[in-house]
Scaffold this active site. Structure first.
Site, mmCIF file in Angstrom:
data_model
loop_
_atom_site.group_PDB
_atom_site.id
_atom_site.type_symbol
_atom_site.label_atom_id
_atom_site.label_comp_id
_atom_site.label_asym_id
_atom_site.label_seq_id
_atom_site.Cartn_x
_atom_site.Cartn_y
_atom_site.Cartn_z
ATOM 1 C CD GLU A 1 -23.404 -23.979 -16.473
ATOM 2 O OE1 GLU A 1 -22.148 -24.695 -17.051
ATOM 3 O OE2 GLU A 1 -23.717 -24.673 -16.009
ATOM 4 C CD GLU B 1 -23.769 -29.514 -19.145
ATOM 5 O OE1 GLU B 1 -24.198 -29.291 -19.743
ATOM 6 O OE2 GLU B 1 -22.762 -27.855 -18.850
ATOM 7 N N GLY C 1 -20.113 -25.634 -19.534
ATOM 8 C CA GLY C 1 -19.397 -24.539 -19.181
ATOM 9 C C GLY C 1 -19.882 -23.128 -19.556
HETATM 10 N N1 CO8 Z 1 -12.822 -30.143 -21.866
HETATM 11 C C1 CO8 Z 1 -11.486 -31.056 -22.390
HETATM 12 N N2 CO8 Z 1 -11.419 -30.943 -23.598
HETATM 13 C C2 CO8 Z 1 -12.212 -30.600 -24.598
HETATM 14 C C3 CO8 Z 1 -13.081 -29.962 -23.822
HETATM 15 C C4 CO8 Z 1 -13.978 -29.967 -22.833
HETATM 16 N N3 CO8 Z 1 -15.066 -29.237 -22.674
HETATM 17 N N4 CO8 Z 1 -14.421 -29.978 -25.207
HETATM 18 C C5 CO8 Z 1 -13.222 -30.147 -26.393
HETATM 19 N N5 CO8 Z 1 -11.981 -30.202 -25.907
HETATM 20 C C6 CO8 Z 1 -10.419 -30.800 -26.739
HETATM 21 C C7 CO8 Z 1 -10.831 -32.821 -27.099
HETATM 22 O O1 CO8 Z 1 -10.736 -32.982 -26.750
HETATM 23 C C8 CO8 Z 1 -9.738 -32.267 -28.765
HETATM 24 O O2 CO8 Z 1 -8.231 -32.570 -27.167
HETATM 25 P P1 CO8 Z 1 -7.368 -33.645 -28.530
HETATM 26 O O3 CO8 Z 1 -6.929 -32.167 -29.813
HETATM 27 O O4 CO8 Z 1 -6.472 -33.577 -27.428
HETATM 28 O O5 CO8 Z 1 -8.244 -34.925 -29.478
HETATM 29 C C9 CO8 Z 1 -9.471 -30.395 -28.794
HETATM 30 O O6 CO8 Z 1 -10.760 -29.661 -27.763
HETATM 31 C C10 CO8 Z 1 -10.867 -30.462 -30.536
HETATM 32 O O7 CO8 Z 1 -11.999 -30.787 -29.722
HETATM 33 P P2 CO8 Z 1 -12.744 -31.741 -31.144
HETATM 34 O O8 CO8 Z 1 -11.605 -32.710 -31.811
HETATM 35 O O9 CO8 Z 1 -13.434 -33.148 -30.234
HETATM 36 O O10 CO8 Z 1 -13.363 -30.438 -32.017
HETATM 37 P P3 CO8 Z 1 -14.333 -31.048 -33.133
HETATM 38 O O11 CO8 Z 1 -13.936 -29.783 -34.233
HETATM 39 O O12 CO8 Z 1 -14.778 -31.863 -33.896
HETATM 40 O O13 CO8 Z 1 -15.390 -31.284 -32.148
HETATM 41 C C11 CO8 Z 1 -16.857 -30.274 -29.916
HETATM 42 C C12 CO8 Z 1 -16.034 -29.865 -31.397
HETATM 43 C C13 CO8 Z 1 -18.558 -30.858 -30.091
HETATM 44 C C14 CO8 Z 1 -17.425 -28.539 -28.987
HETATM 45 C C15 CO8 Z 1 -16.629 -30.766 -29.061
HETATM 46 O O14 CO8 Z 1 -14.497 -31.054 -28.974
HETATM 47 C C16 CO8 Z 1 -17.504 -31.701 -27.715
HETATM 48 O O15 CO8 Z 1 -17.912 -32.607 -28.147
HETATM 49 N N6 CO8 Z 1 -16.538 -31.188 -26.431
HETATM 50 C C17 CO8 Z 1 -17.411 -31.127 -25.476
HETATM 51 C C18 CO8 Z 1 -18.304 -30.446 -25.531
HETATM 52 C C19 CO8 Z 1 -19.316 -31.046 -23.975
HETATM 53 O O16 CO8 Z 1 -19.778 -31.800 -23.481
HETATM 54 N N7 CO8 Z 1 -19.244 -29.326 -22.988
HETATM 55 C C20 CO8 Z 1 -19.328 -29.890 -21.462
HETATM 56 C C21 CO8 Z 1 -18.762 -29.677 -20.391
HETATM 57 S S1 CO8 Z 1 -19.252 -30.269 -19.108
HETATM 58 C C22 CO8 Z 1 -19.517 -29.071 -17.978
HETATM 59 O O17 CO8 Z 1 -19.481 -28.065 -19.070
HETATM 60 C C23 CO8 Z 1 -20.343 -28.622 -16.846
HETATM 61 C C24 CO8 Z 1 -20.137 -30.317 -16.401
HETATM 62 C C25 CO8 Z 1 -21.007 -29.639 -14.794
HETATM 63 C C26 CO8 Z 1 -20.959 -30.395 -14.089
HETATM 64 C C27 CO8 Z 1 -20.526 -29.901 -13.048
HETATM 65 C C28 CO8 Z 1 -20.274 -30.593 -11.951
HETATM 66 C C29 CO8 Z 1 -20.082 -29.619 -10.151
#
Ligand code: CO8
Length: 254
Positions: A108, A128, A105
């Site tokens: 996006e 995703e 997102g």
């Molecule tokens: N949502 C919620 N929490 C998140 C997200 C997220 N997208 N990204 C990161 N966080 C949180 C982590 O859970 C973490 O929390 P905590 O400290 O409590 O564990 C904190 O942020 C820091 O993140 P990381 O420890 O993971 O940090 P890193 O440096 O190790 O990694 C990354 C960074 C690579 C960005 C990793 O956090 C990651 O992969 N994040 C998710 C990325 C992702 O998959 N994004 C897509 C999400 S889905 C979407 O956007 C659209 C879905 C469409 C659905 C359609 C429905 C109609």
């Protein structure tokens, strides 16, 4: 508050601010964003929005924690994410200044902006598929229109991240600058855009966006109607008169 807002002259800066979640976009954040920008969109003294995040993340996607518990029924009854199109529909030029992660997102949201300027540390992607879903905020549509089928399929089916240089090469971003120059560059570009007449700037971005939606002859006809309409504005008279008088134009967005 999940964002910080600041106005500098005719430029409104919005800094996404959920550092503990890498600016993950939840419903509260998007509602705040749209509610704040909608009245400013109608303000003739606002000539450009700049959307940015932190050094580490523009936005790491929709909030996975918020989404994870939802059912298909919830998604359909809430029409989850439908509200985001209100951001795309803002008529004031929008610039995304991206540093760090712009994923899912987040990518996006950046694509809903008119220009993306990236710091050289930026990383873009539509991961995703790794979560068992697909882009749901326009990613399959906007990315394909911006970079073509080959690259869109590559990014969406593999979920791989690309760096700023590749994002520029494939046409996803407008400019890449060293990360420490990102805000300076964004300020310069936004100030330049905001210095033009707002009616012309709104018309220009509307017509370019139209090209993503329509055939060539309809698009050209649309452009010509909008072009003709601009001759009803003070800004057109001032812009052309200033050229003839060899002086800088002073636009009033009227
Ligand atoms: N949502 C919620 N929490 C998140 C997200 C997220 N997208 N990204 C990161 N966080 C949180 C982590 O859970 C973490 O929390 P905590 O400290 O409590 O564990 C904190 O942020 C820091 O993140 P990381 O420890 O993971 O940090 P890193 O440096 O190790 O990694 C990354 C960074 C690579 C960005 C990793 O956090 C990651 O992969 N994040 C998710 C990325 C992702 O998959 N994004 C897509 C999400 S889905 C979407 O956007 C659209 C879905 C469409 C659905 C359609 C429905 C109609």
């Amino acid at each position: 508050m999940r964002m910080k807002i600041e106005q500098s002259g005719r430029v409104v800066w919005v800094r996404l601010h959920r550092p503990e979640r890498l600016n993950a976009l939840d419903t509260a954040l998007m509602t705040e964003l749209i509610d704040t920008l909608t009245p400013l969109d109608r303000d003739p003294d606002v000539g450009c929005f700049v959307l940015t995040g932190s050094e580490r993340a523009f936005a790491a996607g929709a909030d996975i924690a918020e989404m994870s518990a939802k059912t298909a029924t919830d998604m359909q009854t809430e029409d989850y994410f439908a509200g985001w199109e209100a951001f795309a529909a803002l008529r004031t030029p929008k610039l995304a200044a991206v540093s760090g992660y712009a994923l899912g997102g987040g990518c996006e949201l950046a694509m809903m902006c008119d220009l993306i300027i990236a710091g050289d540390t930026a990383k873009f992607g539509q991961p995703e598929i790794t979560l068992g879903v697909i882009p749901g905020i326009g990613g399959t549509q906007r990315l394909t229109r911006l970079v073509g089928k080959a690259k869109a399929m590559d990014l969406i089916l593999t979920g791989r991240l690309i760096d700023a240089a590749e994002a520029e090469r494939i046409g996803l971003v407008s400019r890449v600058v060293p990360a420490d120059r990102l805000l300076t560059e964004a300020t310069e570009v936004a100030t330049q855009i905001a210095g033009y007449g707002k009616l012309a700037a709104m018309a220009a971005r509307d017509c370019v966006d139209r090209a993503l939606e329509t055939g060539l002859s309809d698009g050209i006809r649309y452009e010509r109607r909008v072009f003709h309409g601009l001759f009803a504005t003070e800004d057109q008279r001032e812009g052309m008169q200033a050229f003839l008088e060899k002086r800088p134009a002073v636009f009033t967005s009227s």
